[in-house]
Every structure is written in structure tokens, then in C-alpha cells.
Design a protein around this motif. Structure first.
Motif, PDB file in Angstrom:
ATOM      1  N   SER A   1      24.418  50.562  43.923  1.00  0.00           N
ATOM      2  CA  SER A   1      25.810  50.119  43.827  1.00  0.00           C
ATOM      3  C   SER A   1      25.903  48.697  43.281  1.00  0.00           C
ATOM      4  O   SER A   1      25.175  47.801  43.719  1.00  0.00           O
ATOM      5  CB  SER A   1      26.473  50.181  45.203  1.00  0.00           C
ATOM      6  OG  SER A   1      27.779  49.645  45.162  1.00  0.00           O
ATOM      7  N   SER A   2      26.847  48.495  42.374  1.00  0.00           N
ATOM      8  CA  SER A   2      27.131  47.154  41.865  1.00  0.00           C
ATOM      9  C   SER A   2      28.327  46.527  42.569  1.00  0.00           C
ATOM     10  O   SER A   2      28.775  45.444  42.194  1.00  0.00           O
ATOM     11  CB  SER A   2      27.392  47.202  40.354  1.00  0.00           C
ATOM     12  OG  SER A   2      28.589  47.926  40.083  1.00  0.00           O
ATOM     13  N   TYR A   3      28.824  47.184  43.622  1.00  0.00           N
ATOM     14  CA  TYR A   3      30.002  46.707  44.328  1.00  0.00           C
ATOM     15  C   TYR A   3      29.666  45.430  45.082  1.00  0.00           C
ATOM     16  O   TYR A   3      28.837  45.435  45.990  1.00  0.00           O
ATOM     17  CB  TYR A   3      30.496  47.799  45.283  1.00  0.00           C
ATOM     18  CG  TYR A   3      31.831  47.521  45.934  1.00  0.00           C
ATOM     19  CD1 TYR A   3      32.993  47.478  45.175  1.00  0.00           C
ATOM     20  CD2 TYR A   3      31.920  47.315  47.301  1.00  0.00           C
ATOM     21  CE1 TYR A   3      34.214  47.246  45.769  1.00  0.00           C
ATOM     22  CE2 TYR A   3      33.136  47.079  47.906  1.00  0.00           C
ATOM     23  CZ  TYR A   3      34.283  47.042  47.128  1.00  0.00           C
ATOM     24  OH  TYR A   3      35.501  46.801  47.730  1.00  0.00           O
TER      25      TYR A   3
ATOM     26  N   PHE B   1      37.227  39.119  30.789  1.00  0.00           N
ATOM     27  CA  PHE B   1      36.216  38.543  31.674  1.00  0.00           C
ATOM     28  C   PHE B   1      35.975  39.495  32.824  1.00  0.00           C
ATOM     29  O   PHE B   1      36.913  39.982  33.451  1.00  0.00           O
ATOM     30  CB  PHE B   1      36.645  37.180  32.226  1.00  0.00           C
ATOM     31  CG  PHE B   1      35.695  36.663  33.284  1.00  0.00           C
ATOM     32  CD1 PHE B   1      34.420  36.244  32.921  1.00  0.00           C
ATOM     33  CD2 PHE B   1      36.049  36.638  34.621  1.00  0.00           C
ATOM     34  CE1 PHE B   1      33.519  35.811  33.892  1.00  0.00           C
ATOM     35  CE2 PHE B   1      35.165  36.197  35.589  1.00  0.00           C
ATOM     36  CZ  PHE B   1      33.890  35.776  35.233  1.00  0.00           C
ATOM     37  N   LEU B   2      34.692  39.755  33.095  1.00  0.00           N
ATOM     38  CA  LEU B   2      34.294  40.619  34.197  1.00  0.00           C
ATOM     39  C   LEU B   2      33.464  39.818  35.185  1.00  0.00           C
ATOM     40  O   LEU B   2      32.398  39.298  34.849  1.00  0.00           O
ATOM     41  CB  LEU B   2      33.468  41.805  33.666  1.00  0.00           C
ATOM     42  CG  LEU B   2      32.767  42.683  34.700  1.00  0.00           C
ATOM     43  CD1 LEU B   2      33.777  43.338  35.624  1.00  0.00           C
ATOM     44  CD2 LEU B   2      31.923  43.748  34.005  1.00  0.00           C
ATOM     45  N   GLY B   3      33.958  39.695  36.404  1.00  0.00           N
ATOM     46  CA  GLY B   3      33.222  38.978  37.439  1.00  0.00           C
ATOM     47  C   GLY B   3      34.001  38.987  38.735  1.00  0.00           C
ATOM     48  O   GLY B   3      35.238  38.908  38.736  1.00  0.00           O
ATOM     49  N   ASN B   4      33.311  39.104  39.845  1.00  0.00           N
ATOM     50  CA  ASN B   4      33.977  39.085  41.141  1.00  0.00           C
ATOM     51  C   ASN B   4      34.487  37.686  41.469  1.00  0.00           C
ATOM     52  O   ASN B   4      33.939  36.679  41.006  1.00  0.00           O
ATOM     53  CB  ASN B   4      33.033  39.561  42.244  1.00  0.00           C
ATOM     54  CG  ASN B   4      32.640  41.017  42.082  1.00  0.00           C
ATOM     55  OD1 ASN B   4      33.416  41.818  41.552  1.00  0.00           O
ATOM     56  ND2 ASN B   4      31.446  41.366  42.513  1.00  0.00           N
ATOM     57  N   ARG B   5      35.509  37.633  42.295  1.00  0.00           N
ATOM     58  CA  ARG B   5      36.077  36.346  42.716  1.00  0.00           C
ATOM     59  C   ARG B   5      35.184  35.731  43.790  1.00  0.00           C
ATOM     60  O   ARG B   5      35.065  36.250  44.891  1.00  0.00           O
ATOM     61  CB  ARG B   5      37.490  36.571  43.266  1.00  0.00           C
ATOM     62  CG  ARG B   5      38.261  35.288  43.577  1.00  0.00           C
ATOM     63  CD  ARG B   5      39.648  35.637  44.085  1.00  0.00           C
ATOM     64  NE  ARG B   5      40.475  34.459  44.323  1.00  0.00           N
ATOM     65  CZ  ARG B   5      41.721  34.523  44.792  1.00  0.00           C
ATOM     66  NH1 ARG B   5      42.272  35.712  45.055  1.00  0.00           N
ATOM     67  NH2 ARG B   5      42.404  33.415  44.987  1.00  0.00           N
ATOM     68  N   LEU B   6      34.544  34.633  43.448  1.00  0.00           N
ATOM     69  CA  LEU B   6      33.628  33.950  44.347  1.00  0.00           C
ATOM     70  C   LEU B   6      33.976  32.472  44.412  1.00  0.00           C
ATOM     71  O   LEU B   6      34.446  31.899  43.430  1.00  0.00           O
ATOM     72  CB  LEU B   6      32.174  34.121  43.864  1.00  0.00           C
ATOM     73  CG  LEU B   6      31.642  35.556  43.813  1.00  0.00           C
ATOM     74  CD1 LEU B   6      30.302  35.595  43.094  1.00  0.00           C
ATOM     75  CD2 LEU B   6      31.514  36.138  45.212  1.00  0.00           C
TER      76      LEU B   6
ATOM     77  N   ALA C   1      38.638  41.528  35.045  1.00  0.00           N
ATOM     78  CA  ALA C   1      38.038  42.633  35.794  1.00  0.00           C
ATOM     79  C   ALA C   1      37.118  42.098  36.879  1.00  0.00           C
ATOM     80  O   ALA C   1      36.501  41.045  36.720  1.00  0.00           O
ATOM     81  CB  ALA C   1      37.255  43.545  34.843  1.00  0.00           C
ATOM     82  N   GLY C   2      37.021  42.838  37.970  1.00  0.00           N
ATOM     83  CA  GLY C   2      36.171  42.435  39.076  1.00  0.00           C
ATOM     84  C   GLY C   2      36.947  42.485  40.390  1.00  0.00           C
ATOM     85  O   GLY C   2      38.173  42.588  40.404  1.00  0.00           O
TER      86      GLY C   2
END
Length: 364
Positions: free
Chosen positions: A12-14, A190-195, A221-222
């Protein structure tokens, strides 16, 4: 050789940006004849967001995110020739590290594989009694996701016998150009989780330019961005599984890479997304960080932005024909020099050198 690899998740990439890095490297090592067991915890809802089925090149064992679950998988380290503990598992990291290294056979190669070395070093350097500091001198190798000479020097100063960066790369069987999807079309994606250590740079390099270019379209995205105030010309996509990354990268005029704070400060740490986008033939715009030229040539194979104004200028001046040319050059360079097959050859060489050095020391 048998590798026991303890990481965040292969399936998983989640909330797990290292997934494609693990998949690319370990599948390439399997192709060289290694037998791999990947141990991942049932944590952070990842198992309900799998991107891939059980692979045929590795055995994946999912264990409960509990003390008893950790105890059961730690014992299995004794069966391996190479024992790897990766950073950022997210649960019971310290217990896993100390447990698997203690359980490993005396003849086993012991490795700490750091997928966020700048952040790890920032944490452990001021803590002499940190669990990683306690075992560092017992390890054969520290391998890192990136960081170049600064990270190598820092790990050596803390007592690591050997530290070698194994950079992100491309798996051309997984990431490649696909037909453009109208629903994913945008001038910049842009693809990246909010960190926490990324959000300010996303504000600067993505949302800032979007606000100054109201007639251009942007895709964000993310995970985690759903309650973020954004300009009206920015669409939110939420989590995008790896099976959709090719379509995302192939549909936009340009793809933006934004390094996390620590990686931007250290440099020499190209994100997985850079190689994925290049594999799809996308035109990449990246924030500036030291070491870019090791991977792609500025203005010919990648566009570099020092600030929001640079991003806006790149988008404003970027014709589709030039974007396509830059993307094709990047794809050609990455395919020639930066594939996971090449990275796996380097890892194989390091493992064989370690075994050879041990034999030499034993004879002496």
C-alpha cells in the motif's frame, strides 16, 4: 540469499511514500536471485488501501500492530542471511530495530535502510542513547534513500561502519507514458500527502503560483488536503493510487516536485515522483535543491524553480511542444542511468563486498 525486510508497507502507498521505492528495489533484487520476505504491520488503514496484490517476487507477511505481533515477526529474522530494518515503519520502530538485530544470526548481514535520512539524523544526533545510536556500531551497512555526501558523513560521524546512498529510480515496467485523460488535464499537477514539513513549501511553490495565474488550471493530489483553503483554479483529487500515477503524469502540461523541508536543506534527495514522472515522459518542474544535476540537466531535462515566481514564469512560458521535448529528454536520461535494475546491481555488489570482507577478516 534470503532477505528479511521490515518496512512500512510493500502492498500500500496509502500515507506511505516509500512504497514504490521498496517495490522497485526489491523486485529488481529478486530478479538477481534474492529471496525476499517483507514484513509490514496492519496499521494506518493501509491494508484496506492496497495498490497491488501479493507479488510473485516477494513473500509479504502482514502482522498485527501490537507487541505480540512484533514479537512474532522479530523471531523470523533468525532465518535470514540479510536482515533489513527500514526507517518509518510508524509503529514499534524502536522495538523492531533492536529486536531484529538481536535475533539475526551472527553470520547475517545487518542493515538499517533509511528512507528519510535528514529527518532521522536530526532526531538521533542530539540523543546519544537513541535506540538507533545504540545499535549503529553493530550494523554492517546503513543504506539511505538519498542525501549524498552530507548524509554519509553524518552517519559515519555517529559510528556507522559504512553508509551508502541508494537513490530513488525508475521501474520502467511500472511507470511509463499512457494516453492523456481529459479528466486529469491541468497546466500543473502536484502529488504529495499533506505533511507538516512539506505544507509551507506547497503553499509557496504550488498554491502561490496558482493564485497568481487564475486562468491556468492546477491539480493537487494526495491525502490530507481536503480542508486546506485553496484558490478556485485548483482541483483536489485526494489519494491517488499508484495504478493512476501514469495517467496523472501523462495528462498534465507539467508535473511539480516539491522536496520536504529536511531533504531540500540537505539536497541530493530526488523524490520517487521525479523518476515516476520522467518515466511517463512528463515535463518536471522542481524546487531547487543541491545535486539535481546528478540526475537531470537543468533547462533541458528538468525545469528548476527557486521560488513561486519562477514556477509561475515556467508555466506562463511553457508551450506543449517544449514540455514534450523536456519530458522525452528526461525519460531518455532516466532510462539510461537511473533504473531500479541499476540500483539493485549496486546493492548486490555491497552485499557481496560485505561477505568478502568478513571472510578476509576471519582468515586473518
Amino acid at each position: 540469499m534470503r532477505i528479511a525486510f521490515y518496512g512500512s508497507s510493500l502492498l500500500s502507498s496509502y500515507w506511505n511514500g516509500a512504497a514504490t521505492y521498496y517495490r522497485g528495489l526489491l523486485s529488481a533484487l529478486a530478479a538477481l536471485g534474492y529471496h525476499i520476505t517483507f514484513f509490514e504491520s496492519d496499521a494506518f488503514d493501509r491494508q484496506s488501501h492496497r495498490d497491488i496484490e501479493m507479488p510473485d517476487w516477494a513473500r509479504v507477511q502482514v502482522y498485527p500492530a501490537s507487541e505480540s505481533g512484533v514479537h512474532d515477526v522479530v523471531e523470523q529474522a533468525s532465518l535470514a542471511d540479510v536482515v533489513v530494518k527500514a526507517s518509518g515503519v510508524g509503529v514499534y520502530d524502536d522495538e523492531l530495530l533492536e529486536g531484529v538485530m538481536a535475533a539475526a544470526r551472527p553470520s547475517a548481514i545487518r542493515i538499517f535502510w533509511d528512507v528519510d535520512a535528514p529527518a532521522t539524523l536530526s532526531e538521533i544526533t542530539p540523543q546519544p542513547n537513541h535506540p538507533l545510536r545504540r545499535v549503529l556500531g553493530q550494523l554492517d551497512l546503513v543504506l539511505t534513500y538519498g542525501g549524498g555526501k552530507p548524509v554519509v558523513a553524518a552517519y559515519r560521524a555517529l559510528g556507522a561502519a559504512r553508509c551508502v546512498p541508494i537513490y530513488n529510480a525508475l521501474d520502467p515496467a511500472t511507470h511509463y507514458p499512457v494516453p492523456r485523460q481529459v479528466g486529469l488535464a491541468a497546466d500543473l499537477v502536484f502529488l504529495g500527502n499533506r505533511l507538516p514539513d512539506r505544507e509551507t513549501r506547497v503553499d509557496q511553490f504550488f498554491l502561490g503560483p496558482a493564485a497568481t495565474l487564475p486562468k491556468r488550471s492546477f491539480l493537487l493530489a494526495g491525502s490530507g488536503w481536503h480542508d486546506k483553503p485553496i484558490p478556485t483554479n485548483v482541483r483536489l483529487l485526494g489519494h491517488v493510487g499508484t495504478s493512476q500515477h501514469n495517467a496523472l503524469n501523462s495528462s498534465a502540461l507539467a508535473v511539480l516536485n516539491i522536496a520536504r523541508d529536511s531533504m531540500a536543506a540537505v539536497g541530493f534527495s530526488p523524490a520517487t515522483r521525479v523518476f515516476e514522472a520522467a518515466g511517463a515522459g512528463a515535463c518536471i518542474i522542481t524546487d531547487a535543491w543541491e545535486g539535481i544535476e546528478m540526475f537531470l540537466k537543468q533547462d533541458e531535462e528538468i525545469l528548476v524553480a527557486r521560488d513561486a515566481q519562477d514556477v509561475a514564469q515556467h508555466i506562463g512560458a511553457l508551450a506543449p511542444s517544449r514540455a514534450a521535448e523536456i519530458g522525452l529528454r528526461a525519460q531518455s536520461r532516466i532510462l539510461a542511468e537511473h533504473t531500479y535494475a541499476r540500483r539493485a546491481v549496486l546493492v548486490d555488489k555491497l552485499l557481496r563486498e560485505t561477505l568478502s570482507a568478513r571472510r578476509t577478516a576471519a582468515v586473518a
